[in-house]
Design a protein around this motif. Structure first.
Motif, PDB file in Angstrom:
ATOM      1  N   SER A 197       0.820  -1.206   0.000  1.00  0.00           N
ATOM      2  CA  SER A 197       0.000   0.000   0.000  1.00  0.00           C
ATOM      3  C   SER A 197       0.851   1.252   0.000  1.00  0.00           C
ATOM      4  CB  SER A 197      -0.951   0.018   1.202  1.00  0.00           C
ATOM      5  OG  SER A 197      -0.245   0.315   2.390  1.00  0.00           O
ATOM      6  N   VAL A 228      -5.758  -0.222   4.056  1.00  0.00           N
ATOM      7  CA  VAL A 228      -6.601  -0.218   2.858  1.00  0.00           C
ATOM      8  C   VAL A 228      -7.961  -0.778   3.256  1.00  0.00           C
ATOM      9  CG1 VAL A 228      -6.936  -1.119   0.523  1.00  0.00           C
ATOM     10  CG2 VAL A 228      -4.632  -0.541   1.321  1.00  0.00           C
ATOM     11  N   VAL A 236      -7.002  -3.465  -5.823  1.00  0.00           N
ATOM     12  CA  VAL A 236      -6.904  -2.119  -5.248  1.00  0.00           C
ATOM     13  C   VAL A 236      -6.636  -1.153  -6.390  1.00  0.00           C
ATOM     14  CG1 VAL A 236      -5.677  -0.612  -3.644  1.00  0.00           C
ATOM     15  CG2 VAL A 236      -5.977  -3.039  -3.081  1.00  0.00           C
ATOM     16  N   LEU A 253      -6.300   5.116  -1.992  1.00  0.00           N
ATOM     17  CA  LEU A 253      -6.407   3.699  -2.327  1.00  0.00           C
ATOM     18  C   LEU A 253      -7.817   3.222  -2.006  1.00  0.00           C
ATOM     19  CD1 LEU A 253      -3.035   2.263  -0.958  1.00  0.00           C
ATOM     20  CD2 LEU A 253      -3.622   2.897  -3.302  1.00  0.00           C
TER      21      LEU A 253
END
Length: 121
Positions: free
Chosen positions: A57, A62, A99, A107
């Motif tokens: 990430s 996330v 994602v 995100l």
């Protein structure tokens, strides 16, 4: 398109320490506990720990929104200006994630999980 919130994945640097801390805070052991991912059921939602999350990430936790079909969701999101951050990944058992990066840089995770309560059959 979204079915509701499903999962939040926290990147962790020390999985064993994070597992102990979250187990104490939540008052329960994880329902899924592997070296690559630890998952807790918190009121019907998943709180997850990912030892590879910082690399994946780069921006912290996330959040994953439930969708009926990850392929369709990614197509719709990218056709509306999002870009793929993590491609569609199949974890087996019908669980698939992806994602994207929204046009404003956030995100956004999507998850197809037929085992989640209230998921379409």
């Amino acid at each position: 398109m979204f079915l509701g919130l499903r999962t939040i994945v926290y990147p962790v640097r020390d999985l064993a320490t994070a597992r102990r801390w979250w187990s104490e805070i939540l008052g329960s052991a994880p329902y899924f506990d592997e070296p690559f991912y630890v998952g807790f059921n918190v009121g019907g939602y998943e709180l997850a720990l990912d030892p590879n999350g910082h690399a994946e990430s780069g921006a912290g936790p996330v959040t994953y929104w439930g969708v009926e079909d990850v392929d369709q969701a990614v197509t719709r999101l990218t056709s509306s200006g999002a870009t793929v951050h993590a491609p569609i990944t199949d974890y087996g058992g019908g669980i698939r994630t992806a994602v994207v990066v929204t046009p404003d840089g956030n995100l956004l995770g999507v998850i197809e999980n037929p085992h989640f309560p209230d998921s379409p059959a």
